[in-house]
Design a protein around this motif. Sequence first.
Motif, PDB file in Angstrom:
ATOM      1  N   ARG A 177      12.723  -1.831  29.897  1.00  0.00           N
ATOM      2  CA  ARG A 177      13.576  -1.812  31.083  1.00  0.00           C
ATOM      3  C   ARG A 177      14.574  -2.957  31.017  1.00  0.00           C
ATOM      4  O   ARG A 177      14.254  -4.068  30.619  1.00  0.00           O
ATOM      5  CB  ARG A 177      12.725  -1.945  32.338  1.00  0.00           C
ATOM      6  CG  ARG A 177      13.545  -1.871  33.629  1.00  0.00           C
ATOM      7  CD  ARG A 177      12.692  -2.177  34.836  1.00  0.00           C
ATOM      8  NE  ARG A 177      13.467  -2.146  36.069  1.00  0.00           N
ATOM      9  CZ  ARG A 177      13.051  -2.624  37.227  1.00  0.00           C
ATOM     10  NH1 ARG A 177      11.833  -3.147  37.322  1.00  0.00           N
ATOM     11  NH2 ARG A 177      13.808  -2.552  38.305  1.00  0.00           N
ATOM     12  N   PHE A 178      15.821  -2.662  31.432  1.00  0.00           N
ATOM     13  CA  PHE A 178      16.896  -3.658  31.382  1.00  0.00           C
ATOM     14  C   PHE A 178      17.687  -3.582  32.684  1.00  0.00           C
ATOM     15  O   PHE A 178      18.085  -2.507  33.120  1.00  0.00           O
ATOM     16  CB  PHE A 178      17.806  -3.381  30.183  1.00  0.00           C
ATOM     17  CG  PHE A 178      19.010  -4.266  30.101  1.00  0.00           C
ATOM     18  CD1 PHE A 178      18.886  -5.596  29.721  1.00  0.00           C
ATOM     19  CD2 PHE A 178      20.269  -3.791  30.410  1.00  0.00           C
ATOM     20  CE1 PHE A 178      19.999  -6.416  29.642  1.00  0.00           C
ATOM     21  CE2 PHE A 178      21.394  -4.593  30.333  1.00  0.00           C
ATOM     22  CZ  PHE A 178      21.253  -5.916  29.949  1.00  0.00           C
ATOM     23  N   GLY A 179      17.918  -4.737  33.317  1.00  0.00           N
ATOM     24  CA  GLY A 179      18.682  -4.757  34.554  1.00  0.00           C
ATOM     25  C   GLY A 179      17.816  -4.512  35.779  1.00  0.00           C
ATOM     26  O   GLY A 179      16.596  -4.452  35.698  1.00  0.00           O
ATOM     27  N   ARG A 180      18.456  -4.326  36.921  1.00  0.00           N
ATOM     28  CA  ARG A 180      17.745  -4.211  38.192  1.00  0.00           C
ATOM     29  C   ARG A 180      17.552  -2.775  38.671  1.00  0.00           C
ATOM     30  O   ARG A 180      16.802  -2.535  39.613  1.00  0.00           O
ATOM     31  CB  ARG A 180      18.502  -4.990  39.269  1.00  0.00           C
ATOM     32  CG  ARG A 180      18.604  -6.491  38.973  1.00  0.00           C
ATOM     33  CD  ARG A 180      19.364  -7.196  40.080  1.00  0.00           C
ATOM     34  NE  ARG A 180      19.469  -8.633  39.838  1.00  0.00           N
ATOM     35  CZ  ARG A 180      20.093  -9.490  40.632  1.00  0.00           C
ATOM     36  NH1 ARG A 180      20.673  -9.046  41.752  1.00  0.00           N
ATOM     37  NH2 ARG A 180      20.141 -10.775  40.327  1.00  0.00           N
ATOM     38  N   ALA A 181      18.235  -1.832  38.035  1.00  0.00           N
ATOM     39  CA  ALA A 181      18.134  -0.435  38.484  1.00  0.00           C
ATOM     40  C   ALA A 181      16.742   0.120  38.210  1.00  0.00           C
ATOM     41  O   ALA A 181      15.989  -0.383  37.367  1.00  0.00           O
ATOM     42  CB  ALA A 181      19.194   0.408  37.771  1.00  0.00           C
ATOM     43  N   GLU A 182      16.400   1.180  38.945  1.00  0.00           N
ATOM     44  CA  GLU A 182      15.122   1.853  38.704  1.00  0.00           C
ATOM     45  C   GLU A 182      15.188   2.616  37.393  1.00  0.00           C
ATOM     46  O   GLU A 182      16.156   3.319  37.106  1.00  0.00           O
ATOM     47  CB  GLU A 182      14.816   2.823  39.852  1.00  0.00           C
ATOM     48  CG  GLU A 182      13.490   3.556  39.671  1.00  0.00           C
ATOM     49  CD  GLU A 182      13.230   4.595  40.737  1.00  0.00           C
ATOM     50  OE1 GLU A 182      12.159   5.237  40.686  1.00  0.00           O
ATOM     51  OE2 GLU A 182      14.113   4.791  41.606  1.00  0.00           O
ATOM     52  N   TRP A 183      14.147   2.475  36.567  1.00  0.00           N
ATOM     53  CA  TRP A 183      14.049   3.192  35.305  1.00  0.00           C
ATOM     54  C   TRP A 183      12.889   4.174  35.379  1.00  0.00           C
ATOM     55  O   TRP A 183      12.144   4.199  36.360  1.00  0.00           O
ATOM     56  CB  TRP A 183      13.864   2.205  34.152  1.00  0.00           C
ATOM     57  CG  TRP A 183      15.156   1.540  33.721  1.00  0.00           C
ATOM     58  CD1 TRP A 183      16.132   1.069  34.529  1.00  0.00           C
ATOM     59  CD2 TRP A 183      15.599   1.296  32.387  1.00  0.00           C
ATOM     60  NE1 TRP A 183      17.168   0.534  33.792  1.00  0.00           N
ATOM     61  CE2 TRP A 183      16.860   0.666  32.459  1.00  0.00           C
ATOM     62  CE3 TRP A 183      15.056   1.545  31.127  1.00  0.00           C
ATOM     63  CZ2 TRP A 183      17.584   0.282  31.335  1.00  0.00           C
ATOM     64  CZ3 TRP A 183      15.764   1.166  29.999  1.00  0.00           C
ATOM     65  CH2 TRP A 183      17.023   0.547  30.109  1.00  0.00           C
ATOM     66  N   LEU A 184      12.748   4.985  34.339  1.00  0.00           N
ATOM     67  CA  LEU A 184      11.610   5.898  34.294  1.00  0.00           C
ATOM     68  C   LEU A 184      10.322   5.102  34.406  1.00  0.00           C
ATOM     69  O   LEU A 184      10.177   4.028  33.819  1.00  0.00           O
ATOM     70  CB  LEU A 184      11.615   6.697  32.984  1.00  0.00           C
ATOM     71  CG  LEU A 184      12.797   7.652  32.762  1.00  0.00           C
ATOM     72  CD1 LEU A 184      12.626   8.376  31.433  1.00  0.00           C
ATOM     73  CD2 LEU A 184      12.943   8.652  33.902  1.00  0.00           C
ATOM     74  N   SER A 185       9.393   5.619  35.134  1.00  0.00           N
ATOM     75  CA  SER A 185       8.137   4.908  35.362  1.00  0.00           C
ATOM     76  C   SER A 185       6.968   5.853  35.084  1.00  0.00           C
ATOM     77  O   SER A 185       7.156   7.076  34.990  1.00  0.00           O
ATOM     78  CB  SER A 185       8.102   4.374  36.801  1.00  0.00           C
ATOM     79  OG  SER A 185       8.179   5.431  37.730  1.00  0.00           O
ATOM     80  N   PRO A 186       5.762   5.274  34.973  1.00  0.00           N
ATOM     81  CA  PRO A 186       5.409   3.859  35.149  1.00  0.00           C
ATOM     82  C   PRO A 186       5.915   2.993  33.998  1.00  0.00           C
ATOM     83  O   PRO A 186       6.057   3.465  32.877  1.00  0.00           O
ATOM     84  CB  PRO A 186       3.879   3.896  35.190  1.00  0.00           C
ATOM     85  CG  PRO A 186       3.512   5.100  34.383  1.00  0.00           C
ATOM     86  CD  PRO A 186       4.578   6.114  34.667  1.00  0.00           C
ATOM     87  N   TYR A 187       6.174   1.711  34.322  1.00  0.00           N
ATOM     88  CA  TYR A 187       6.664   0.782  33.326  1.00  0.00           C
ATOM     89  C   TYR A 187       5.510   0.317  32.440  1.00  0.00           C
ATOM     90  O   TYR A 187       4.404   0.041  32.921  1.00  0.00           O
ATOM     91  CB  TYR A 187       7.311  -0.423  33.991  1.00  0.00           C
ATOM     92  CG  TYR A 187       8.468  -0.079  34.910  1.00  0.00           C
ATOM     93  CD1 TYR A 187       9.404   0.889  34.562  1.00  0.00           C
ATOM     94  CD2 TYR A 187       8.623  -0.728  36.139  1.00  0.00           C
ATOM     95  CE1 TYR A 187      10.460   1.194  35.405  1.00  0.00           C
ATOM     96  CE2 TYR A 187       9.677  -0.427  36.984  1.00  0.00           C
ATOM     97  CZ  TYR A 187      10.594   0.539  36.621  1.00  0.00           C
ATOM     98  OH  TYR A 187      11.642   0.848  37.447  1.00  0.00           O
ATOM     99  N   THR A 188       5.775   0.195  31.150  1.00  0.00           N
ATOM    100  CA  THR A 188       4.732  -0.221  30.205  1.00  0.00           C
ATOM    101  C   THR A 188       4.181  -1.595  30.551  1.00  0.00           C
ATOM    102  O   THR A 188       2.954  -1.803  30.558  1.00  0.00           O
ATOM    103  CB  THR A 188       5.286  -0.209  28.771  1.00  0.00           C
ATOM    104  OG1 THR A 188       5.681   1.133  28.427  1.00  0.00           O
ATOM    105  CG2 THR A 188       4.238  -0.697  27.779  1.00  0.00           C
ATOM    106  N   ALA A 189       5.055  -2.562  30.833  1.00  0.00           N
ATOM    107  CA  ALA A 189       4.593  -3.920  31.119  1.00  0.00           C
ATOM    108  C   ALA A 189       3.676  -3.945  32.337  1.00  0.00           C
ATOM    109  O   ALA A 189       2.639  -4.633  32.339  1.00  0.00           O
ATOM    110  CB  ALA A 189       5.791  -4.842  31.328  1.00  0.00           C
TER     111      ALA A 189
END
Length: 366
Positions: A250-262
């Motif tokens: 994930r990069f930046g503040r926008a919502e990305w595809l989830s769930p996030y790995t981290a």
Amino acid sequence: MSPEPAYQHGAPSQTGILLVNLGTPDAPTAQALRPYLKQFLSNPRVVEIPRWAWWPILNGIILNTRPKKSAEKYAQIWMPEGSPLKVHTIRQTQLLRDVLAERVQPAPILEYAMSIGNPSIAEVMRGMKEHGCDHILVLPLYPQYASSSTASAFDEVFAQLGKMRNVPAIRTVKHYHDHPGYITALAQNITDYWAKTGRPDKLVMSFHGVPRITLDQGDPYHCECQKTGRLLAEALELNAGEYQICFQSRFGRAEWLSPYTAVTLEQLGKEKTRRIDVVCPGFVSDCLETLEEIAMEGKAIFTQAGGQEFHYIPCLNERDDWIQALADIALANLQGWMGVGHSGEKSSEEHAAQSRARALGMGAGN
């Protein structure tokens, strides 16, 4: 228009395959990272923010801070031969050449190029034209289609066609996220790893992330990742509680595809999970995102949150079953070219000799 290679009547028709990967900096240094990141982050398919808003951020902040940080990450995973992504891509190209030479004659001309960095798509396509390729199959090394990766590669290919007077026939491979050979190779890679180390409490399948808005606007990437994950789980005979699909980088503040790995790794650590294994099915070659972001950063997130044992399962890289699957994909898309899928036809050499004789008889100079 770019100048055309010298033409000779009756020259054998050549078919080429162009493998395309994302790319890599030429060296693990800030100096090398700056032009690489500028080219990558200037692509409107990669960053879908209006130029007037993005340009000051990119040139005023990111390109003055990120190259040094990225170079430090690359330095941790750099191989003696160079960037892992490029090293594995070169090896895959040579292995695929060998397999295709065994399975079809005459063998196609096979080259690789990078969307970002070197060797560029423009450079490699010029070379293929000079070797007489008038049919080119473009095969991105991205199993799942995404506008930011696959379509970016196609954009550059067609941009180069726009500079040519004598345009070769072009076919593109959009995706192979559910190809049986690809799924089988993924499953066998994991099975082979487990045969040596035992099985985890949970298998985490981490795919590269993209902004959520791309899904809302019709990009099929999320769905194709989910299908790959489901088919892989079925091949491994895992139930729903034994694996997790998530998205990294994930990069930046926008919502990305989830769930996030981290976030997923941290939560699994907090739950005191004894052992997790992480695999990255969307990458066919180990690279910065697998070797540093997952194998190093991901491990630290999991263990620091309370998890016990973390395993990263390498990508397909040079596995024979993967190279054979890649050959299957290529040959399926070459049907009707270079005699693939046909029998009882004259060889390309016979056609070329007859064509040259006719042309010279009608007054052609060469």
